[in-house]
Design a protein around this motif. Structure first.
Motif, PDB file in Angstrom:
ATOM      1  N   GLU A   1     -31.500  12.934  34.291  1.00  0.00           N
ATOM      2  CA  GLU A   1     -30.300  13.759  34.495  1.00  0.00           C
ATOM      3  C   GLU A   1     -28.828  13.151  34.032  1.00  0.00           C
ATOM      4  O   GLU A   1     -28.716  12.088  34.264  1.00  0.00           O
ATOM      5  CB  GLU A   1     -30.327  14.074  36.103  1.00  0.00           C
ATOM      6  CG  GLU A   1     -31.681  14.640  36.556  1.00  0.00           C
ATOM      7  CD  GLU A   1     -31.470  16.264  36.357  1.00  0.00           C
ATOM      8  OE1 GLU A   1     -30.334  16.904  36.005  1.00  0.00           O
ATOM      9  OE2 GLU A   1     -32.288  16.959  36.552  1.00  0.00           O
ATOM     10  N   ASP A   2     -28.074  14.018  33.758  1.00  0.00           N
ATOM     11  CA  ASP A   2     -26.662  13.539  33.609  1.00  0.00           C
ATOM     12  C   ASP A   2     -25.777  13.263  35.142  1.00  0.00           C
ATOM     13  O   ASP A   2     -24.797  13.608  35.389  1.00  0.00           O
ATOM     14  CB  ASP A   2     -26.046  14.526  32.863  1.00  0.00           C
ATOM     15  CG  ASP A   2     -24.588  14.033  32.259  1.00  0.00           C
ATOM     16  OD1 ASP A   2     -24.285  12.775  32.289  1.00  0.00           O
ATOM     17  OD2 ASP A   2     -23.636  14.993  31.986  1.00  0.00           O
ATOM     18  N   VAL A   3     -26.223  12.210  35.583  1.00  0.00           N
ATOM     19  CA  VAL A   3     -25.871  11.636  36.872  1.00  0.00           C
ATOM     20  C   VAL A   3     -25.295  10.316  36.862  1.00  0.00           C
ATOM     21  O   VAL A   3     -26.112   9.540  36.649  1.00  0.00           O
ATOM     22  CB  VAL A   3     -26.842  12.031  38.050  1.00  0.00           C
ATOM     23  CG1 VAL A   3     -26.191  11.648  39.407  1.00  0.00           C
ATOM     24  CG2 VAL A   3     -27.218  13.383  38.045  1.00  0.00           C
ATOM     25  N   PRO A   4     -24.007  10.034  37.315  1.00  0.00           N
ATOM     26  CA  PRO A   4     -23.612   8.731  37.162  1.00  0.00           C
ATOM     27  C   PRO A   4     -24.308   7.801  38.084  1.00  0.00           C
ATOM     28  O   PRO A   4     -24.726   8.057  39.263  1.00  0.00           O
ATOM     29  CB  PRO A   4     -22.078   8.769  37.357  1.00  0.00           C
ATOM     30  CG  PRO A   4     -21.603   9.980  37.266  1.00  0.00           C
ATOM     31  CD  PRO A   4     -22.880  10.783  37.343  1.00  0.00           C
ATOM     32  N   GLY A   5     -24.510   6.441  37.638  1.00  0.00           N
ATOM     33  CA  GLY A   5     -25.101   5.570  38.641  1.00  0.00           C
ATOM     34  C   GLY A   5     -24.035   4.352  38.881  1.00  0.00           C
ATOM     35  O   GLY A   5     -22.993   4.426  38.305  1.00  0.00           O
ATOM     36  N   ALA A   6     -24.762   3.170  39.215  1.00  0.00           N
ATOM     37  CA  ALA A   6     -23.823   1.751  39.379  1.00  0.00           C
ATOM     38  C   ALA A   6     -23.442   1.247  38.126  1.00  0.00           C
ATOM     39  O   ALA A   6     -24.216   1.258  37.085  1.00  0.00           O
ATOM     40  CB  ALA A   6     -24.569   0.891  40.217  1.00  0.00           C
ATOM     41  N   THR A   7     -22.309   0.722  38.285  1.00  0.00           N
ATOM     42  CA  THR A   7     -22.007  -0.035  36.806  1.00  0.00           C
ATOM     43  C   THR A   7     -21.743  -1.476  36.923  1.00  0.00           C
ATOM     44  O   THR A   7     -21.891  -1.860  38.456  1.00  0.00           O
ATOM     45  CB  THR A   7     -20.564   0.550  36.311  1.00  0.00           C
ATOM     46  OG1 THR A   7     -19.651   0.736  37.474  1.00  0.00           O
ATOM     47  CG2 THR A   7     -20.576   1.942  35.945  1.00  0.00           C
ATOM     48  N   LEU A   8     -21.610  -2.196  36.091  1.00  0.00           N
ATOM     49  CA  LEU A   8     -21.251  -3.819  36.281  1.00  0.00           C
ATOM     50  C   LEU A   8     -19.775  -3.921  36.753  1.00  0.00           C
ATOM     51  O   LEU A   8     -19.059  -3.162  36.294  1.00  0.00           O
ATOM     52  CB  LEU A   8     -21.612  -4.497  35.169  1.00  0.00           C
ATOM     53  CG  LEU A   8     -23.162  -4.521  34.544  1.00  0.00           C
ATOM     54  CD1 LEU A   8     -23.058  -5.205  33.116  1.00  0.00           C
ATOM     55  CD2 LEU A   8     -23.992  -5.220  35.428  1.00  0.00           C
ATOM     56  N   THR A   9     -19.587  -4.871  37.641  1.00  0.00           N
ATOM     57  CA  THR A   9     -18.147  -5.110  37.814  1.00  0.00           C
ATOM     58  C   THR A   9     -17.717  -5.939  36.327  1.00  0.00           C
ATOM     59  O   THR A   9     -18.648  -6.674  35.805  1.00  0.00           O
ATOM     60  CB  THR A   9     -18.249  -6.261  38.993  1.00  0.00           C
ATOM     61  OG1 THR A   9     -18.720  -7.241  38.673  1.00  0.00           O
ATOM     62  CG2 THR A   9     -18.473  -5.433  40.189  1.00  0.00           C
ATOM     63  N   PRO A  10     -16.502  -5.848  36.061  1.00  0.00           N
ATOM     64  CA  PRO A  10     -16.012  -6.735  34.954  1.00  0.00           C
ATOM     65  C   PRO A  10     -16.586  -8.276  35.050  1.00  0.00           C
ATOM     66  O   PRO A  10     -16.805  -8.842  34.108  1.00  0.00           O
ATOM     67  CB  PRO A  10     -14.520  -6.829  34.914  1.00  0.00           C
ATOM     68  CG  PRO A  10     -14.268  -5.474  35.671  1.00  0.00           C
ATOM     69  CD  PRO A  10     -15.374  -5.463  36.751  1.00  0.00           C
ATOM     70  N   GLU A  11     -16.482  -8.822  36.322  1.00  0.00           N
ATOM     71  CA  GLU A  11     -17.205 -10.127  36.422  1.00  0.00           C
ATOM     72  C   GLU A  11     -18.477 -10.143  35.941  1.00  0.00           C
ATOM     73  O   GLU A  11     -19.048 -11.093  35.274  1.00  0.00           O
ATOM     74  CB  GLU A  11     -17.167 -10.674  37.740  1.00  0.00           C
ATOM     75  CG  GLU A  11     -15.689 -10.807  38.359  1.00  0.00           C
ATOM     76  CD  GLU A  11     -14.816 -11.798  37.464  1.00  0.00           C
ATOM     77  OE1 GLU A  11     -15.342 -12.747  37.123  1.00  0.00           O
ATOM     78  OE2 GLU A  11     -13.642 -11.328  37.040  1.00  0.00           O
ATOM     79  N   GLN A  12     -19.442  -9.316  36.447  1.00  0.00           N
ATOM     80  CA  GLN A  12     -20.956  -9.371  36.204  1.00  0.00           C
ATOM     81  C   GLN A  12     -20.812  -9.117  34.844  1.00  0.00           C
ATOM     82  O   GLN A  12     -21.801  -9.883  33.753  1.00  0.00           O
ATOM     83  CB  GLN A  12     -21.660  -8.323  36.597  1.00  0.00           C
ATOM     84  CG  GLN A  12     -21.783  -8.492  38.216  1.00  0.00           C
ATOM     85  CD  GLN A  12     -22.269  -7.216  39.009  1.00  0.00           C
ATOM     86  OE1 GLN A  12     -22.150  -6.025  38.414  1.00  0.00           O
ATOM     87  NE2 GLN A  12     -23.378  -7.536  39.789  1.00  0.00           N
TER      88      GLN A  12
END
Lengths: 452, 92
Positions: free
Chosen positions: B58-69
């Protein structure tokens, strides 16, 4: 290349037949990326919080991460394929296109190669004089966009002089459809106009489908223009084989497409007429000088070492899905033009004026927001087009249709004089002012929004 | 061939390395070629062993990395950007 090294356009057309080809990349406006669930920055609802904030391990190609295809991106691609009159492949698959460049962290781009999702279609484009020209489509395939590089340092700041590059992977993985035409013959003197009209038509199609924001100044729609020339055949002789082509990359406004095609015809004609030969290469378009300069020699497809993407399964769309997407297609551009002209009550000339300025969608949206058609036309093709021209920008980049409709309403209600309204438009276009709102209008708009 | 692949991979090879890799590449190509002994024309090309298609999400946003990660593995960084040495070339 100095202007002196160009052949006069009419003379070039007398000696040579231009053959065109276009590759248009469309960034889809899905909520998430092609192969990851990171928010898609090509959808303006996803506000970018800074570099490298809209990425997941998949977008960085980290070990152990696996791509999963975005269903909506596939549906958008099928809709676009259908709107281009293409057949939709019963089975299509992804391929890896290998190249070493830091705009993609995994050293390959997931694309489609020998089995694109859509193939063999055609698009009718209407030129400024009203002639309809048919552009044959070879294929439309799905792929992912690459990250953005900023080159820093170096004496001139140009790519060659850069000391290092900064990479932002937010754009990496944005869903793209690349539309590739077949060689386009017979455009002749209209070749530059055909280029412009083609890109304009693709923009209209993807906007009417609602699958891309299609803002060229943001890179949602990007065009590579292929041009080659071949000597004219004498009567009774078979046509000459195709000449060597150049691919001018990133021609990112409709006006530039027209200029770039014209420039390449004139440049190549001068070289060929002087007994020289054309190098097969990519070329950079320079908006400021209206010229192209050599980029890298064109890689052979072999150099990309395409092979089937082992992490993804083939895409085999349900025929019922294809038929339901076909049934939901908006009307064809030619039909739409006729309907709009009639409902707006424009003369042929007035309508052509809007169409040729590439402002059909803007006027349509301004009318939908409540403005009288004549007023919408007046503002877009008049003041706003003039400002855009002065700033070398697309009119749509300066002001929104909603803001224009607000200003029209303020003039109508007597809250603004025509002169003040022009100043407001200028202020909004320059980013100095927000469009003022009449309270009456704001209320009626919100009630309309609710009614929808 | 070895030199061409090296240029595509943006690596420099000296004469000795070219010679050594030419032998190794030949051995690899020969080894892979044994597949053609069993792959007769009636065997269709297969890129995946399981007859599955169209696995989508499905076209559903999930978690993203932080810039640090995201930048943890970067060779070098400049603010929240990855910093890489300049490469002659251009975006694809």
């Amino acid at each position: 290349m100095a202007k002196a090294d160009l052949m006069d356009f009419d003379k070039a057309l007398e000696l040579f037949e231009p053959v065109l080809g276009f590759e248009v990349h469309v960034e889809l406006s899905t909520k998430t990326k092609m192969f990851s669930d990171a928010p898609n920055p090509a959808n303006s609802e996803n506000v970018t919080a800074g570099p490298n904030t809209q990425i997941t391990p998949v977008d960085l190609g980290l070990p152990g991460s696996l791509p999963v295809v975005n269903r909506t991106a596939v549906e958008y691609s099928i809709s676009l394929g259908l709107a281009l009159g293409c057949s939709i492949a019963a089975s299509s698959r992804f391929a890896r296109k290998n190249y070493f460049y830091p705009d993609l962290a995994k050293d390959y781009q997931i694309s489609q190669y020998d089995e694109p999702i859509a193939f063999e279609g055609s698009v009718e484009v209407e030129l400024e004089d009203g002639t309809v020209f048919t552009v044959p489509i070879e294929r439309a395939h799905m792929e992912e966009d690459a990250g953005k590089l900023t080159h820093v340092g170096g004496a001139t700041g140009r790519i060659q002089g850069a000391e290092y590059s900064l990479v932002d992977y937010n754009r990496a993985g944005v869903p793209l459809v690349e539309i590739v035409t077949k060689p386009i013959f017979g455009a002749e003197h209209n070749a530059p106009a055909v280029g412009k009209a083609y890109v304009s038509t693709i923009r209209d199609i993807v906007r009417s489908l609602g699958i891309s924001e299609a803002r060229m100044e943001r890179g949602n729609l990007r065009c590579d223009a292929n041009v080659s020339l071949r000597p004219r055949a004498r009567a009774g002789e078979p046509p000459a084989p195709l000449g060597t082509r150049t691919e001018t990359k990133n021609v990112n406004s409709m006006r530039s497409v027209e200029r770039a095609v014209r420039y390449e015809i004139q440049r190549q004609a001068a070289i060929l007429a002087a007994g020289g030969s054309i190098t097969q290469e990519t070329r950079h378009w320079h908006e400021d000088t209206g010229t192209t300069s050599p980029g890298r020699p064109k890689s052979d497809a072999d150099d990309y070492r395409y092979f089937p993407e082992p992490d993804l399964l083939p895409i085999e769309p349900d025929p019922k899905l294809i038929e339901s997407l076909r049934a939901a297609l908006p009307e064809a551009p030619a039909v739409r033009r006729r309907r709009l002209r009639e409902s707006w009550g424009f003369t042929e000339l007035e309508f052509q004026d809007v169409q040729n300025s590439g402002l059909l969608v803007e006027v349509e949206e301004t009318v939908a927001a409540g403005a009288a058609p004549a007023q919408a036309r007046k503002w877009w093709t008049g003041e706003i087009a003039r400002l855009a021209n002065a700033q070398n920008a697309e009119p749509a980049a300066l002001i929104t249709p909603l803001a224009v409709s607000e200003i029209v309403a303020l003039v109508e209600s007597g809250e603004l004089t025509d002169r003040m309204a022009r100043q407001v438009v200028e202020g909004v276009a320059a980013g100095r002012a927000r469009p003022p709102r009449s309270s009456r209008r704001a209320a009626s708009r919100s009630s309309r929004m609710t009614a929808r | 061939m070895v030199r061409h692949l090296a240029s595509l991979a943006l690596i420099g090879l000296d004469e000795q390395e070219v010679e050594r890799l030419t032998g190794q590449l030949g051995a690899i190509v020969d080894a892979v070629a044994t597949v053609s002994e069993v792959a007769t024309p009636d065997v269709p090309a297969t890129s995946h062993p399981i007859p599955l298609g169209t696995v989508t999400r499905e076209d559903v946003p999930g978690a993203t990395l932080t810039p640090e990660q995201a930048l943890a593995g970067a060779p070098e960084r400049d603010g929240d950007f990855f910093k890489v040495s300049s490469i002659l070339g251009e975006e694809q």
